[in-house]
Design a protein around this motif. Structure first.
Motif, short mmCIF file in Angstrom:
data_model
loop_
_atom_site.label_atom_id
_atom_site.label_comp_id
_atom_site.label_asym_id
_atom_site.label_seq_id
_atom_site.Cartn_x
_atom_site.Cartn_y
_atom_site.Cartn_z
N SER A 50 0.86 -1.23 -0.09
CA SER A 50 0.01 0.08 -0.13
C SER A 50 0.84 1.16 -0.18
N ARG A 51 0.28 2.38 -0.57
CA ARG A 51 0.97 3.51 -0.64
C ARG A 51 0.05 4.60 -1.25
N ASN A 52 0.31 5.94 -1.34
CA ASN A 52 -0.55 7.25 -1.57
C ASN A 52 -0.06 7.11 -3.07
N GLN A 216 -4.28 13.28 -3.47
CA GLN A 216 -3.70 12.13 -3.16
C GLN A 216 -4.84 10.92 -2.79
N GLN A 218 -5.47 6.39 -1.88
CA GLN A 218 -4.77 5.20 -1.57
C GLN A 218 -4.76 4.22 -2.55
N GLU A 220 -3.82 0.24 -2.84
CA GLU A 220 -3.63 -1.30 -2.69
C GLU A 220 -3.37 -2.43 -3.53
N SER A 311 7.63 -1.80 6.75
CA SER A 311 7.09 -0.44 6.55
C SER A 311 8.28 -0.13 5.69
N GLY A 312 8.00 0.60 4.87
CA GLY A 312 9.05 1.26 3.52
C GLY A 312 9.73 0.52 2.74
N LYS A 314 11.09 -0.10 -0.67
CA LYS A 314 11.36 0.29 -2.10
C LYS A 314 11.64 -0.79 -3.10
N PHE A 320 6.63 1.78 -1.32
CA PHE A 320 5.57 1.57 -0.67
C PHE A 320 5.50 1.83 0.88
N GLN A 321 4.56 2.26 1.35
CA GLN A 321 4.58 2.53 2.85
C GLN A 321 4.33 1.17 3.52
N SER A 322 3.86 0.44 3.11
CA SER A 322 3.92 -0.86 4.14
C SER A 322 3.72 -2.22 3.02
#
Length: 568
Positions: A50-52, A216, A218, A220, A311-312, A314, A320-322
């Motif tokens: 997931s990320r924005n 922005q 979300q 997924e 988390s985080g 690349k 991605f945030q998670s």
């Protein structure tokens, strides 16, 4: 634009009455494109990232082609197929004009309409379209749009036009799904805006104006071996047109995308980097070392990480945030690491409780036969070889459980033979060892079964044993070597290739004499024979356990029976 829209509406109305009359009774009218099923079977890899995502809204003058649900056309075409002679001429002319029917009958385009329930609807107008802003995963793609229905000229500055607009990343050449906010007439005097999902077949920009809004939302992304689905959710600022002004209207975006290709290997390579490992696309497993995964419950036992969270992350598809993963398949990094995995599994297995010898052998065999260990050579370890590797102080429970198993395992030999244990570092007389194993009987045939007889040292040791049995013919039962050359065989020996089965983990010595067949299982491979200064030394603590023929695996019993049949 408004006149064009009204012309479309009248076309639909002209056909509706005839279409309804021709629709077969009870036939389903829902011809929407089926949505790919999102299946997560238990035990199969499943990832969620997931990320924005940044979106921008652009006013664009473009030729647009939608694929719209047309049950009226489906019914009309079926009516033509059933009885074209009775169809009103104006409807036949309409089908020909739309290239759905010709003099020879229904066209390929008409068949596509019947099969999918969808038909192309072309428009030219001014649209306000939300695009992803050069996203590493989605690129620049439309996700939500609406037609400009204002009765006044929009005050917008051109950014791209002509060929620059037509060839830009804002064009759409392949069908894709998006949300459309469009006007729907409730009756002649009233309309309302509806947020619907449509397939966009193509979009040819003629003029692209500067972006007027950004947001922005979300993202997924769920993917695995058989799925890859992106979900976009958020609130977007849409427009509402009155007679002399434009106002904002918030709309919810909920869009699923599954048409951007297979990116599993790219993501798994990034996750493997988090565990200091390497993703193997062919094996669909992640190579990683024991120290990276032993903290995950049951990872070594199951060859998978049941739950992984970070988390985080690349990746080549963006940051991605998670990320969350379930049933992540793993395997050892190399041969030395595989041996560490086996030692870890054995210590854990024997620490939990006491296991009988047959049960312990069965469980270890099943673990060694796992597909994750196909590239490695790992022997079945039992009793004495296990005790020599464990520390009584640091692995107390495991040590005494194994010791108890060794003490409680009876010898079922009718010849009252006792196990033969060799001591690490002692000198080794191979002729004397053979005499003990054969009861000093003349030996005519030798069968040696060991999955792994591949190295130069193992080949030399096999040759040394054969030199003690010069009058005997020998058979080596072993696996194909994964890499490199097969081990050289002594004179009068042949090789038969085993397939990995749970019953061929052990190392068996079978000596067929003039009167008896002597069967032994050894806790170690041929590496226990070490040459030093022209003499042989015991390397390790091998134990030879006597076996009756009926106790041997079936493939060895068959070998003995074949030898007996040939002797008749």
């Amino acid at each position: 634009m408004s006149n064009h829209k009204k012309h479309q509406m009248s076309s639909f109305s002209d056909l509706k009455g005839i279409a309804d009359a021709n629709e077969p009774a009870g036939e389903a009218k829902n011809h929407s494109t089926p949505v790919k099923e999102n299946v997560n079977k238990k035990g199969s890899l499943d990832l969620t990232l997931s990320r924005n995502v940044q979106l921008k809204r652009f006013p664009i003058i473009a030729k647009v082609t939608f694929l719209r649900d047309r049950p009226d056309l489906v019914s009309l075409l079926k009516g033509m197929l059933n009885n074209s002679a009775d169809m009103p001429p104006r409807l036949t002319a309409y089908l020909k004009r739309e290239a759905l029917w010709d003099e020879s009958g229904i066209t390929n385009k008409g068949l596509q309409v019947i099969n999918s329930g969808l038909c192309e609807a072309k428009e030219l107008g001014l649209y306000h379209i939300w695009y992803t802003d050069n996203d590493p995963l989605l690129g620049t793609r439309p996700v939500m749009m609406q037609r400009n229905t204002a009765f006044f000229d929009p005050k917008m500055s051109s950014w791209k036009k002509g060929s620059d607009a037509a060839r830009s990343e804002f064009q759409v050449k392949q069908p894709l799904q998006l949300n459309v906010l469009e006007e729907s007439f409730v009756d002649r005097n009233k309309s309302e805006l509806k947020n619907i999902s449509l397939q966009l077949a193509s979009l040819e920009p003629e003029v692209i104006c500067s972006s007027e809004k950004s947001e922005q939302i979300q993202l997924e992304w769920t993917l695995g071996f058989s799925q890859s689905l992106v979900s976009l959710k958020g609130q977007l600022d849409m427009l509402q047109f009155t007679q002399n002004k434009t106002s904002s209207r918030p709309e919810t975006l909920e869009l699923s995308i599954d048409d951007f290709g297979d990116c599993l290997n790219v993501v798994m390579a990034a996750i493997a980097g988090e565990l200091d490992g390497h993703w193997q696309p062919d094996n669909r497993r992640m190579e990683t070392r024991l120290e990276q995964i032993q903290r995950y419950p049951s990872a070594v036992q199951k060859f998978q990480i049941d739950s992984f969270k970070r988390s985080g992350l690349k990746t080549d598809m963006g940051a991605f945030q998670s990320v969350e993963a379930t049933y992540l398949p793993i395997q050892p990094a190399d041969q030395a690491d595989a041996e560490d995995w086996q030692c870890f599994w054995l210590k854990n297995f024997y620490s939990r409780k006491y296991h009988s010898s047959p049960e312990a052998r069965k469980q270890q065999s099943q673990w060694l036969d796992h597909i994750a260990l196909n590239d490695f050579e790992l022997p079945l370890k039992e009793q004495q070889s296990l005790l020599s590797e464990l520390s009584r102080e640091s692995q107390t429970q495991a040590y005494w459980h194994i010791a108890a198993m060794a003490d409680l395992t009876p010898s079922r030999s009718r010849k009252l033979r006792m196990p033969i244990s060799l001591v690490n570092g002692d000198s080794l007389d191979l002729n004397d060892l053979i005499r003990q194993l054969s009861g000093d009987e003349d030996i005519e045939q030798v069968i040696y079964s060991d999955r792994y007889v591949h190295t130069p040292r193992q080949s030399r040791n096999l040759d040394s044993l054969a030199s003690c049995l010069t009058d005997a013919e020998g058979v080596l039962l072993t696996l194909h070597k994964q890499k490199g050359r097969e081990a050289e065989l002594p004179d009068n020996w042949t090789r038969e290739i085993l397939q990995k089965q749970s019953d061929n983990h052990g190392r068996y010595w079978i000596l067929v004499g003039t009167e008896h067949t002597w069967c032994w299982e050894c806790s170690s491979g041929l590496d226990f024979i070490r040459e030093s200064g022209g003499q042989f030394i015991v390397d390790g603590s091998p134990t030879f356990t006597p076996k009756e023929e009926a106790e041997l695996p079936r493939y060895l019993q068959d070998q003995i029976n074949n030898i007996a049949a040939e002797a008749l």
